[in-house]
Design an enzyme around this catalytic site. Structure first.
Site, mmCIF file in Angstrom:
data_model
loop_
_atom_site.group_PDB
_atom_site.id
_atom_site.type_symbol
_atom_site.label_atom_id
_atom_site.label_comp_id
_atom_site.label_asym_id
_atom_site.label_seq_id
_atom_site.Cartn_x
_atom_site.Cartn_y
_atom_site.Cartn_z
ATOM 1 N N ASP A 111 10.231 0.636 4.569
ATOM 2 C CA ASP A 111 10.794 0.045 5.028
ATOM 3 C C ASP A 111 12.407 1.348 5.844
ATOM 4 O OD1 ASP A 111 9.973 -2.018 3.566
ATOM 5 O OD2 ASP A 111 11.622 -1.814 2.144
ATOM 6 N N SER B 28 18.333 -3.827 4.006
ATOM 7 C CA SER B 28 18.919 -2.721 3.084
ATOM 8 C C SER B 28 18.699 -1.132 3.812
ATOM 9 C CB SER B 28 18.744 -2.775 1.529
ATOM 10 O OG SER B 28 17.613 -2.614 1.495
ATOM 11 N N THR C 4 0.792 -1.067 -0.220
ATOM 12 C CA THR C 4 -0.105 -0.421 0.021
ATOM 13 C C THR C 4 0.807 1.323 0.210
ATOM 14 O OG1 THR C 4 -0.232 -0.689 2.230
ATOM 15 C CG2 THR C 4 -2.061 -1.080 0.897
ATOM 16 N N ASP C 5 2.335 1.309 0.339
ATOM 17 C CA ASP C 5 3.002 2.544 0.856
ATOM 18 C C ASP C 5 3.535 2.959 -0.950
ATOM 19 O OD1 ASP C 5 4.655 0.130 -0.650
ATOM 20 O OD2 ASP C 5 6.008 1.357 0.949
ATOM 21 N N SER D 79 13.911 -5.809 6.137
ATOM 22 C CA SER D 79 14.873 -4.459 5.677
ATOM 23 C C SER D 79 15.923 -4.277 6.113
ATOM 24 C CB SER D 79 13.995 -3.367 5.899
ATOM 25 O OG SER D 79 12.869 -3.335 5.043
ATOM 26 N N GLU E 123 17.162 3.069 -3.434
ATOM 27 C CA GLU E 123 16.230 0.876 -4.061
ATOM 28 C C GLU E 123 15.687 1.223 -5.643
ATOM 29 O OE1 GLU E 123 16.715 -1.299 -2.292
ATOM 30 O OE2 GLU E 123 16.907 -0.296 0.465
ATOM 31 N N ALA F 189 15.558 -11.218 4.291
ATOM 32 C CA ALA F 189 14.134 -11.771 4.217
ATOM 33 C C ALA F 189 13.128 -11.298 4.327
ATOM 34 C CB ALA F 189 14.876 -12.512 5.746
ATOM 35 N N GLY F 190 13.023 -9.821 4.348
ATOM 36 C CA GLY F 190 11.274 -9.621 4.135
ATOM 37 C C GLY F 190 11.380 -8.459 5.146
HETATM 38 C C1 GLA Z 1 9.005 -4.239 0.184
HETATM 39 C C2 GLA Z 1 9.266 -2.399 -0.382
HETATM 40 C C3 GLA Z 1 8.218 -1.931 0.430
HETATM 41 C C4 GLA Z 1 6.671 -2.237 0.696
HETATM 42 C C5 GLA Z 1 6.863 -3.881 0.869
HETATM 43 C C6 GLA Z 1 5.207 -3.810 0.885
HETATM 44 O O1 GLA Z 1 9.341 -4.221 1.820
HETATM 45 O O2 GLA Z 1 10.442 -2.275 -0.516
HETATM 46 O O3 GLA Z 1 8.691 -0.354 0.305
HETATM 47 O O4 GLA Z 1 6.078 -2.106 -0.406
HETATM 48 O O5 GLA Z 1 8.166 -4.329 -0.095
HETATM 49 O O6 GLA Z 1 4.378 -3.774 1.085
#
Ligand code: GLA
Length: 386
Positions: free
Chosen positions: A171, A127, A33-34, A125, A159, A122-123
């Site tokens: 992130d 980075s 959604t961001d 963040s 990014e 891993a999700g």
């Molecule tokens: C990644 C992106 C974020 C966001 C999420 C999904 O983490 O870096 O900006 O879009 O996916 O919500």
């Protein structure tokens, strides 16, 4: 931070001038959604990256990372950082320097030591944690003053333009604005925290890392963003007042369904549903209704599977298992998707047992290992001058 100061002194034979710290983040509710100017409920985790720095003369920067497994050293010349080099973790630091320069801020040569316990790829963040820890360290050493939200924008530009991933602001924003023991309710039209929401006592978040990263993650991510933008452009023909998918309710979308390409419609359905789930989720938590919040997490994952198609068999297996293990109220993929992690909202008294059962059941079903982490929610990024 004591360890990193000692390590810096051991490596460079002097004391650092500043030490910064930037955490990883968890997306709790509000998926993709961001960049649609929407709503997200997120949190900074206690896992973080620490960046100790001192200025150096000339144009060569020396950066040493150290973990339990040893050290890795990278040197780069400030005159040769215009583009990213494949597979080089220091791209995130070089990218920050390049993007700061484009905004008129000069970063001189430096020596740095970096330590991190944010799981990689891993999700969570890692980075963004590296970008923001570098940025905050530069802010002290090179006298760069920016509003906090602008640091997030600089990280996002790294990014988008240096690394080629069209990600949103979530992130970096969460790493900066996170608050201990609270979720942050973020509005990415205002680029502001609407308010913080305490985590209900007695519950905690468990992260299950599949350690899977499917191919083409970045290009799939970018394609999802294009789908969303296409949907918004088409919807504008019917609703001229809208600026982004943020302005579209699920009912408005259904009324315009026939105008849209089917895939774009499905992507938009995920986004409009996610925005609504964030609103409902905040209301539920504020009313102490953790069960409803858990259900919204399961619904979010279902929408990732059916509409956004950013899940994968490993993530789906974990979310299905979550439904059968006592103590779990809700689970979903978190972050970009296509691999990475699921998050599970768990009764704190059952957490240890829950992690064990999830690991065992996953191994039985897939033959593969996962890593589970009981995640504490920590403060946002900071920097200390020594
Ligand atoms: C990644 C992106 C974020 C966001 C999420 C999904 O983490 O870096 O900006 O879009 O996916 O919500």
């Amino acid at each position: 931070m004591g360890d990193i100061i000692a390590k810096f002194s051991e490596i460079f034979g002097k004391k650092p001038v500043a030490v910064s710290r930037a955490p990883g983040r968890l997306e709790i509710l509000g998926n993709h959604t961001d960049y649609n100017e929407g709503l997200v409920l997120s949190a900074a985790v206690e896992q973080a990256t620490e960046f100790a720095i001192a200025p150096a003369s000339g144009s060569i920067c020396t950066v040493v990372t150290f973990t339990g497994n040893g050290e890795s050293k990278v040197e780069f010349d400030l005159n040769d950082i215009d583009s990213a080099k494949p597979g080089d973790w220091s791209n995130y630091i070089k990218g920050m320097i390049v993007k700061l320069r484009e905004h008129g801020h000069q970063v001189g040569a430096f020596e740095a030591a970096i330590w991190s316990n944010v799981p990689l790829s891993a999700g969570m963040s890692s980075s963004a944690a590296l970008e923001i820890s570098a940025g905050f360290a530069f802010s002290v050493v090179f006298g760069i003053e920016l509003p906090k939200a602008d640091w997030a924008r600089i990280g996002q530009a790294v990014e988008n333009q240096y690394m080629g991933v069209q990600s949103g602001l979530l992130d970096q924003f969460s790493s900066i604005f996170g608050e201990k023991d609270h979720l942050i309710y973020c509005d990415f039209r205002e680029v502001a925290v609407k308010r913080t929401v305490p985590v209900s006592p007695g519950y905690l978040l468990v992260v299950a890392n599949t350690m899977v990263k499917h191919d083409l993650v970045d290009s799939d991510y970018n394609l999802r963003r294009i789908n969303c933008e296409n949907a918004a452009a088409k919807l504008k023909e019917k609703y001229p007042e809208i600026k982004a998918l943020r302005d579209v309710t699920p009912d408005m979308l259904e009324a315009a369904k026939d105008l849209l390409d089917h895939q774009d419609y499905l992507r938009a359905k995920h986004i409009t549903g996610e925005n609504q789930r964030v609103i409902d989720g905040v209301a539920a938590l504020e009313a102490g209704d953790v069960e409803t919040f858990g259900k919204l997490m399961f619904e979010s994952h279902r929408s990732s599977v059916d509409n956004f198609e950013n899940s994968c068999p490993e993530l789906d297996c974990l979310v299905e298992l979550a439904k059968s293990i006592p103590g779990c109220l809700g689970a979903r993929l978190s972050g970009g998707g296509f691999g990475g992690i699921t998050i599970h909202l768990v009764d704190a008294s059952e957490a240890g047992n829950y992690c064990e059962r999830l690991e065992t059941a996953y191994k039985l079903q897939t033959g593969k290992e996962i890593q589970t982490i009981e995640c504490a929610i920590g403060p946002g990024a900071s920097v200390e001058t020594l």
